[in-house]
Design a protein around this motif. Structure first.
Motif, PDB file in Angstrom:
ATOM      1  N   ASN A 135       1.820 -12.188  19.328  1.00  0.00           N
ATOM      2  CA  ASN A 135       2.013 -11.763  17.947  1.00  0.00           C
ATOM      3  C   ASN A 135       1.868 -10.253  17.807  1.00  0.00           C
ATOM      4  OD1 ASN A 135       2.724 -12.765  15.402  1.00  0.00           O
ATOM      5  ND2 ASN A 135       0.613 -12.858  14.707  1.00  0.00           N
ATOM      6  N   ASN A 187       3.207 -19.546  14.684  1.00  0.00           N
ATOM      7  CA  ASN A 187       2.237 -19.983  13.679  1.00  0.00           C
ATOM      8  C   ASN A 187       2.077 -21.507  13.688  1.00  0.00           C
ATOM      9  OD1 ASN A 187       1.914 -17.338  12.914  1.00  0.00           O
ATOM     10  ND2 ASN A 187       3.155 -17.487  11.072  1.00  0.00           N
ATOM     11  N   LEU A 247      -4.545 -14.711  13.173  1.00  0.00           N
ATOM     12  CA  LEU A 247      -3.096 -14.569  13.319  1.00  0.00           C
ATOM     13  C   LEU A 247      -2.571 -13.400  12.497  1.00  0.00           C
ATOM     14  CD1 LEU A 247      -1.631 -18.198  13.274  1.00  0.00           C
ATOM     15  CD2 LEU A 247      -1.284 -16.475  15.057  1.00  0.00           C
TER      16      LEU A 247
END
Length: 474
Positions: A285, A390, A409
């Protein structure tokens, strides 16, 4: 995280739709509040007779607060209940937006923006977490894609809406719009988010509630704020202050690990960072967000200096990416639901790698058309990756960890964006061959564009390796 997974009852379609409306509005508002303020900085500089460096804190205060506190508010949601905390965050955001609109001085505006950022941190951390409570597991990808679409719409809408409001009603109107939209999102959350399930309360009967880790929160917030400042101050010049801040980051991170290992109810369980799904996902990410930031850092210079486009044309071309993101986000989520998150993480990274390679090559050959074609390839890959990543992370997270994991996240994405601003900007300046990129020759800027996105493609390749290694470990 599979060992802490639990079965979810599928909510009714009506309650699920209403919950998604409220979560989508929260995501839209938090993204819009960031992008709409950027366009007002020149106007604020005049209104408060302040330097551009001073008014930049209107943007930095918002971003720094989100970055520093997003994991902590996610953990707090796990302890006290995600629905009540999200409602409180929306209320704070709306009040802070109204206070920003009435601010009599630049200092008060910056304070209001920091409070607005705290509300936005709650919204960003908990929207993804609450999806896991309100959406059936087989539709999680579609819900994640919808949130990605709303984030893209907020980012794309901000500059255009801000420009119209500034011209017609003045700078205070952009914060009044935030207040109004925040109030609408607040009413939607109050009306539609279920209060009787896990989204509305803390640990269930028989589960340990735990204590909120105040020391860990302060330590992590200070460490993250120092990192964000080290990447943003200096306007691309990396000096002694930046090094000192990075030294503080290293010391703070080490102290945080030691402190979290000793506290009974840690802010972040260190075992999470060794999880075979979460740890690689956070790393990917951050890398992917670093790459995407290059389009915002390098794109304007290439279009204006190398291709000679005017401001209006440059803005129109730059809007292609957010528009494509808004159009393909929901579709990307549906593809994830149909074909599986793990495979779509790889597919998204492949598309992104191809898009970076195209940005390094096609614009130099075909100008605007080449740039647009490369962006149309890169952006859907990013949306596919985000929805899949996700979904993969949140699918197997236990209820008592969803808030903090969702915050992690969002934090990894923010850190990637902050790092991308500094690192990809430095790569671009080095490739151009001058610190004053705005005055560089068109050929030098074009060369810098190609080299920067070659580096970006290499970063995507690193993310692919991480994804493959993670697959092999499972």
């Amino acid at each position: 995280m599979a060992d802490i997974a639990e079965t979810r009852a599928a909510p009714g379609s009506h309650s699920t739709a209403g919950a998604l409306v409220s979560l989508s509005l929260a995501m839209l508002v938090s993204s819009l509040a960031n992008s709409i303020a950027n366009v007002a900085l020149p106007t604020l500089s005049v209104a408060f007779a302040a330097s551009f460096a001073a008014v930049q804190w209107v943007v930095l205060a918002y971003l720094l607060t989100i970055t520093a506190l997003i994991v902590s508010v996610g953990r707090l949601g796990d302890l006290v209940g995600r629905r009540p905390l999200l409602v409180a965050g929306l209320a704070l955001f709306s009040v802070a937006s109204f206070a920003a609109a009435l601010a009599p001085s630049l200092v008060m505006l910056i304070v209001a923006r920091a409070a607005q950022g705290l509300g936005a941190a709650v919204m960003m951390a908990l929207t993804i977490a609450i999806v896991g409570e309100t959406v059936p597991k087989e539709r999680t990808g579609s819900a994640m894609g919808l949130l990605g679409t709303m984030s893209a719409i907020g980012t794309a809408l901000g500059p255009a809406l801000g420009g119209v409001l500034l011209a017609a009603l003045g700078w205070r109107s952009i914060f009044l719009v935030n207040a109004a939209l925040g109030a609408v999102a607040l009413l939607a959350a109050w009306r539609f988010l279920p209060a009787g399930d896990a989204a509305g309360r803390g640990p269930s009967r028989g589960e340990a509630r735990g204590r909120f880790d105040i020391f860990g929160t302060l330590l992590l917030a200070a460490t993250l704020a120092a990192y964000a400042l080290s990447m943003t101050i200096g306007r691309g010049h990396f000096g002694g202050l930046n090094l000192a801040l990075l030294g503080m980051v290293a010391a703070g991170a080490a102290l945080f690990v030691v402190a979290e290992a000793r506290v009974a109810s840690p802010l972040v369980k260190l075992a999470l960072l060794r999880d075979p799904v979460l740890a690689p996902s956070l790393a990917m990410n951050a890398l992917v967000s670093t790459v995407m930031m290059a389009t915002l850092v390098v794109g304007p210079f290439f279009l204006s200096r190398a291709l000679g486009l005017g401001q209006a044309a440059t803005g129109a071309v730059l809007s292609i990416g957010p528009v494509v993101s808004a159009l393909c986000g929901i579709l990307a989520g549906r593809v994830v639901d149909r074909l599986g998150a793990a495979a779509m993480v790889i597919a998204g990274l492949v598309l992104m790698g191809a898009g970076c390679a195209a940005l390094a090559w096609l614009p130099g050959l075909f100008g605007v058309a080449g740039y647009a074609a490369a962006i149309v390839l890169l952006t859907p890959g990013y949306q596919l990756f985000q929805a899949a990543n996700n979904t993969a992370v949140m699918a197997d997270v236990g209820r008592n960890e969803r808030g903090v994991v969702s915050g992690m996240l969002s934090l990894s994405r923010n850190l990637g964006l902050v790092t991308g601003t500094a690192v990809m900007g430095a790569v671009f300046a080095l490739a151009v061959g001058t610190k004053d990129v705005a005055a560089a020759a068109p050929a030098a800027v074009a060369h810098g564009m190609g080299l920067t996105f070659a580096v970006a493609a290499a970063l995507v390749m690193v993310a692919m390796v991480i994804a493959r290694v993670a697959d092999w470990r499972e």
